[in-house]
Motif scaffolding. Structure first.
Motif, short mmCIF file in Angstrom:
data_model
loop_
_atom_site.label_atom_id
_atom_site.label_comp_id
_atom_site.label_asym_id
_atom_site.label_seq_id
_atom_site.Cartn_x
_atom_site.Cartn_y
_atom_site.Cartn_z
N VAL A 138 0.83 -1.21 0.00
CA VAL A 138 0.00 0.00 0.00
C VAL A 138 0.86 1.26 0.00
O VAL A 138 0.54 2.24 -0.68
CB VAL A 138 -0.95 -0.01 1.22
N ALA A 139 1.95 1.26 0.75
CA ALA A 139 2.75 2.48 0.92
C ALA A 139 3.24 3.08 -0.40
O ALA A 139 3.06 4.29 -0.64
CB ALA A 139 3.92 2.21 1.86
N PRO A 140 3.85 2.30 -1.32
CA PRO A 140 4.31 2.91 -2.57
C PRO A 140 3.18 3.52 -3.39
O PRO A 140 3.36 4.58 -4.01
CB PRO A 140 4.96 1.73 -3.31
N VAL A 141 2.02 2.87 -3.39
CA VAL A 141 0.88 3.38 -4.17
C VAL A 141 0.41 4.72 -3.60
O VAL A 141 0.23 5.71 -4.32
CB VAL A 141 -0.26 2.35 -4.17
N VAL A 142 0.21 4.78 -2.28
CA VAL A 142 -0.30 6.00 -1.65
C VAL A 142 0.70 7.14 -1.80
O VAL A 142 0.33 8.29 -2.12
CB VAL A 142 -0.63 5.73 -0.17
N LEU A 143 1.97 6.86 -1.58
CA LEU A 143 2.99 7.92 -1.68
C LEU A 143 3.10 8.44 -3.11
O LEU A 143 3.24 9.66 -3.33
CB LEU A 143 4.33 7.38 -1.20
N ALA A 144 3.02 7.54 -4.10
CA ALA A 144 3.09 7.98 -5.50
C ALA A 144 1.91 8.86 -5.87
O ALA A 144 2.05 9.88 -6.55
CB ALA A 144 3.17 6.75 -6.41
N ILE A 145 0.71 8.47 -5.42
CA ILE A 145 -0.48 9.28 -5.71
C ILE A 145 -0.38 10.63 -5.03
O ILE A 145 -0.76 11.67 -5.61
CB ILE A 145 -1.74 8.51 -5.26
N ALA A 146 0.11 10.65 -3.79
CA ALA A 146 0.23 11.93 -3.07
C ALA A 146 1.20 12.87 -3.79
O ALA A 146 0.92 14.08 -3.94
CB ALA A 146 0.70 11.67 -1.63
N ARG A 147 2.33 12.35 -4.26
CA ARG A 147 3.28 13.20 -4.98
C ARG A 147 2.67 13.74 -6.28
O ARG A 147 2.84 14.92 -6.63
CB ARG A 147 4.55 12.39 -5.29
N THR A 148 1.93 12.88 -6.98
CA THR A 148 1.30 13.32 -8.23
C THR A 148 0.29 14.42 -7.98
O THR A 148 0.22 15.43 -8.71
CB THR A 148 0.63 12.12 -8.92
N MET A 149 -0.52 14.26 -6.93
CA MET A 149 -1.54 15.26 -6.63
C MET A 149 -0.92 16.58 -6.17
O MET A 149 -1.47 17.66 -6.44
CB MET A 149 -2.51 14.72 -5.55
N GLU A 150 0.19 16.52 -5.47
CA GLU A 150 0.86 17.77 -5.07
C GLU A 150 1.33 18.54 -6.30
O GLU A 150 1.23 19.77 -6.36
CB GLU A 150 2.04 17.44 -4.16
N LYS A 151 1.82 17.79 -7.30
CA LYS A 151 2.29 18.46 -8.52
C LYS A 151 1.14 19.05 -9.32
O LYS A 151 1.21 20.18 -9.82
CB LYS A 151 3.08 17.47 -9.37
N THR A 152 0.06 18.28 -9.47
CA THR A 152 -1.06 18.74 -10.30
C THR A 152 -1.86 19.85 -9.63
O THR A 152 -2.59 20.59 -10.30
CB THR A 152 -1.99 17.57 -10.63
N ASN A 153 -1.78 19.99 -8.31
CA ASN A 153 -2.52 21.03 -7.59
C ASN A 153 -1.57 22.06 -6.98
O ASN A 153 -1.86 22.64 -5.93
CB ASN A 153 -3.38 20.40 -6.48
N ARG A 154 -0.45 22.29 -7.63
CA ARG A 154 0.54 23.21 -7.11
C ARG A 154 0.00 24.64 -7.01
O ARG A 154 0.37 25.41 -6.14
CB ARG A 154 1.78 23.17 -7.99
N ASN A 155 -0.92 24.99 -7.91
CA ASN A 155 -1.46 26.36 -7.90
C ASN A 155 -2.35 26.62 -6.69
O ASN A 155 -2.60 27.77 -6.33
CB ASN A 155 -2.25 26.61 -9.19
N LYS A 156 -2.84 25.56 -6.01
CA LYS A 156 -3.71 25.74 -4.83
C LYS A 156 -2.91 25.78 -3.53
O LYS A 156 -3.47 26.03 -2.46
CB LYS A 156 -4.72 24.59 -4.75
N ASP A 157 -1.63 25.50 -3.61
CA ASP A 157 -0.78 25.48 -2.42
C ASP A 157 -1.32 24.52 -1.37
O ASP A 157 -1.45 24.84 -0.18
CB ASP A 157 -0.66 26.89 -1.84
N LEU A 158 -1.66 23.29 -1.83
CA LEU A 158 -2.20 22.28 -0.92
C LEU A 158 -1.08 21.63 -0.11
O LEU A 158 0.05 21.46 -0.60
CB LEU A 158 -2.93 21.18 -1.71
N ARG A 159 -1.41 21.25 1.12
CA ARG A 159 -0.51 20.51 1.97
C ARG A 159 -1.08 19.11 2.18
O ARG A 159 -2.14 18.96 2.79
CB ARG A 159 -0.30 21.22 3.30
N LEU A 160 -0.40 18.11 1.67
CA LEU A 160 -0.83 16.72 1.81
C LEU A 160 -0.01 16.04 2.90
O LEU A 160 1.22 16.01 2.84
CB LEU A 160 -0.66 15.94 0.50
N LYS A 161 -0.70 15.54 3.91
CA LYS A 161 -0.06 14.81 4.99
C LYS A 161 -0.36 13.33 4.82
O LYS A 161 -1.52 12.92 4.73
CB LYS A 161 -0.59 15.29 6.35
N VAL A 162 0.69 12.52 4.76
CA VAL A 162 0.53 11.08 4.51
C VAL A 162 1.11 10.30 5.69
O VAL A 162 2.23 10.56 6.12
CB VAL A 162 1.25 10.66 3.20
#
Length: 455
Positions: A311-335
Motif C-alpha cells: 500500500v505504501a508505494p501506491v499512496v505515496l506515489a499518488i500523493a506526490r502526483t496530486m501535489e504536482k497537479t494542484n501546485r497552484n492551490k498550495d495544498l498541503r498533503l499529509k501522509v
C-alpha cells in the motif's frame, strides 16, 4: 487451525478409546484375579475340611481328639479369624464341636448354596465373631447310624482382600504408565499422520498471500491425489481468468469500431434531429459498455489467486502526483502509511480507488488533505487495511453523501469530472469484499473511508 482441530478430535477419539479399553481390561483382570485368589483360598480351606471329615469318619478318633490332623496354629488362637466347626444335625440337641479359636462363638451357615453344592461342598462369605468377614466352606457328611454332620471351615477374608488390593494397586500403576505411553504414542502418530495436511494448509496460505503459485513437494500416497487436484484446480482457475480477459478485450474491440462509425456518421449531420438522437444514444451506449466491461475486467482480476500489493508505494506515489497537479492551490498533503501495509488485490485497482479519493479531496480542499492508512483485525483470522482521506473543504450533508456515490451524479458542475469516480470506488470495494463510507473529517471537510482485505 482446522488441521489442529482435526488433530485434536482424532487425538481425543483415540485417547477415549484407549482409556476405555484400558479401563475394561483392568476391571476384567481384577475380576479374574479375584476369582483365582478365591479358588486358591477355597482350596486351602478344603484341605482342612477333608482332614476334619477324615477324622470324623475314623471310628478310633475320640471326640476330644477331633481335627487332630489340622496343624494350623491359628485354629488355637482365640478370634484369629481361622475356625472350624462340626455340628451334628440329627440329634435332638445339636452337638457342636469347634476349634478353640471360636472361643464361645459359632459359625453361621451359608444362606444360599453355590454352584459347588452339587459336589457336596459349598463356599461363600459370612460374618463371623466380632463381625469378621470370613470365607467359609462347608460340607454335609452322612455317617449312617452315627448321624449326619455339617463340617465347616472358615478363614479370614482379609487375606483375600489384601492380596486383591495389592494386585489392584500394581495394576493401576502399570496401566497408568501404559496409558500414558499409549497417549503419547497416539499424539505423536496423529501429529505425524496429519503433518502432510498441515503442510498443504501452509502452502495454500502461501498461494493465497501471493508467495507461491502451486503446491510443491512430496506427499504421502494418501495425500498426493489431493495435492494434484488442488494444483489442477489452480491451473484451471488461471485458464478461466485468462479466457475471460481475452473475451473482454475481444468484446471491447468488436464494439468500439461500430460505435465509432455511428458517432462519426451522426457528427457529420449535426443539424439533423435524428443524428443528434443517434449521437446521444451512442454516447450512452459507449458509457454503459465501458462501465460493464470495466466491471467484467475487475471481476476477472479478482479471481486471480495470490495477488498482493504494497500500500505504501501506491499512496505515496499518488500523493506526490496530486501535489504536482494542484501546485497552484498550495495544498498541503499529509501522509501516514505503515511500510508493512499490504492489500490483497491488484495494484491497478488500489491505484484507481485511492487515486479517485485523493483526487476528489484535492478538488474540494482549501489547504489541507490528510491520508492515513491503518492495519486492523476485523475478525480473529481476517485482517483489513483502512484507508482514510480527509480534507478541509465544505463537506457534504448525509443526503448529499448518499447521492455522490451514485454513478454519474455530480453536485457541482463547475468542478471537472464525469461523476464516475466515487461510484467506481464503491463498486471496486464491494467486489473485493470491502466497504466505502463517507463522513465528517476532524479537520472540517469530508472524510472518505475505505476498508479493504489485507494480506
Amino acid at each position: 487451525m482446522r488441521a489442529n482441530s482435526l488433530a485434536l478430535r482424532l487425538f481425543l477419539w483415540a485417547a477415549g478409546w484407549t482409556l476405555a479399553i484400558i479401563l475394561v481390561t483392568g476391571i476384567l483382570l481384577s475380576s479374574l484375579y479375584r476369582e483365582a485368589v478365591e479358588r486358591a483360598f477355597d482350596g486351602r480351606l478344603q484341605v482342612y475340611l477333608r482332614t476334619l471329615v477324615a477324622d470324623l469318619a475314623a471310628p478310633e478318633t475320640p471326640d476330644d481328639k477331633l481335627a487332630q490332623g489340622v496343624s494350623e496354629p491359628l485354629f488355637e488362637l482365640p478370634l484369629s479369624g481361622w475356625y472350624w466347626q462340626v455340628t451334628q444335625l440329627d440329634s435332638a440337641k445339636p452337638d457342636i464341636r469347634a476349634s478353640r479359636s471360636l472361643w464361645d462363638g459359632g459359625l453361621p451357615r451359608l444362606p444360599v448354596p453355590t454352584a459347588a453344592a452339587a459336589l457336596g461342598v459349598r463356599s461363600g462369605y459370612v460374618n463371623g465373631p466380632e463381625d469378621q468377614k470370613l470365607r467359609l466352606v462347608e460340607r454335609t457328611v452322612d455317617l449312617g447310624e452315627e448321624g449326619h454332620y455339617l463340617v465347616a471351615v472358615a478363614g479370614d477374608a482379609a487375606e483375600i482382600e489384601d492380596d486383591i488390593r495389592s494386585f489392584n494397586r500394581a495394576l493401576i500403576v502399570t496401566f497408568c504408565g501404559l496409558g500414558l505411553v499409549l497417549l503419547l504414542t497416539t499424539g505423536f502418530q496423529v501429529q505425524f499422520g496429519l503433518s502432510p495436511l498441515k503442510r498443504i494448509s501452509q502452502q495454500l496460505a502461501a498461494i493465497r498471500s501471493g508467495q507461491a503459485e502451486r503446491l510443491e513437494g512430496r506427499f504421502p500416497v494418501e495425500i498426493a491425489p489431493l495435492a494434484r487436484e488442488a494444483n489442477a484446480l489452480l491451473d484451471a482457475n488461471r485458464e478461466i481468468v485468462e479466457r475471460a480477459r481475452t473475451h473482454v478485450g475481444n468484446l471491447a474491440h468488436a464494439l468500439k469500431t461500430p460505435l465509432s462509425v455511428l458517432m462519426n456518421e451522426a457528427s457529420s449531420r449535426a443539424d439533423d434531429p435524428l443524428s443528434q438522437k443517434v449521437s446521444e444514444q451512442a454516447d450512452i451506449m459507449r458509457d454503459q459498455i465501458a462501465r460493464h466491461l470495466e466491471r467484467a475486467r475487475m471481476a476477472a482480476r479478482l479471481t486471480v489467486i495470490g495477488t498482493i500489493t504494497d500500500v505504501a508505494p501506491v499512496v505515496l506515489a499518488i500523493a506526490r502526483t496530486m501535489e504536482k497537479t494542484n501546485r497552484n492551490k498550495d495544498l498541503r498533503l499529509k501522509v501516514d502509511v505503515p511500510e508493512d501495509a499490504r492489500f490483497r488485490g491488484e495494484r491497478q485497482d488500489l491505484e484507481e480507488m485511492v487515486g479517485n479519493l485523493v483526487d476528489n479531496a484535492c478538488k474540494w480542499a482549501q489547504w489541507r488533505v490528510a491520508i492515513e492508512v491503518l492495519k486492523e483485525r476485523a475478525e480473529p483470522d481476517q485482517q483489513v487495511v483502512r484507508i482514510i482521506v480527509d480534507d478541509d473543504g465544505p463537506g457534504l450533508s448525509p443526503a448529499e453523501r448518499e447521492q455522490v456515490t451514485r454513478r454519474g451524479r455530480r453536485l457541482d458542475e463547475t468542478k471537472p469530472g464525469s461523476g464516475l469516480g466515487l461510484s467506481i470506488v464503491v463498486e471496486l470495494a464491494a467486489l473485493y469484499g470491502g466497504t466505502f463510507t463517507l463522513g465528517t473529517a476532524p479537520i472540517g471537510g469530508l472524510r472518505a473511508e475505505l476498508v479493504l482485505p489485507a494480506a
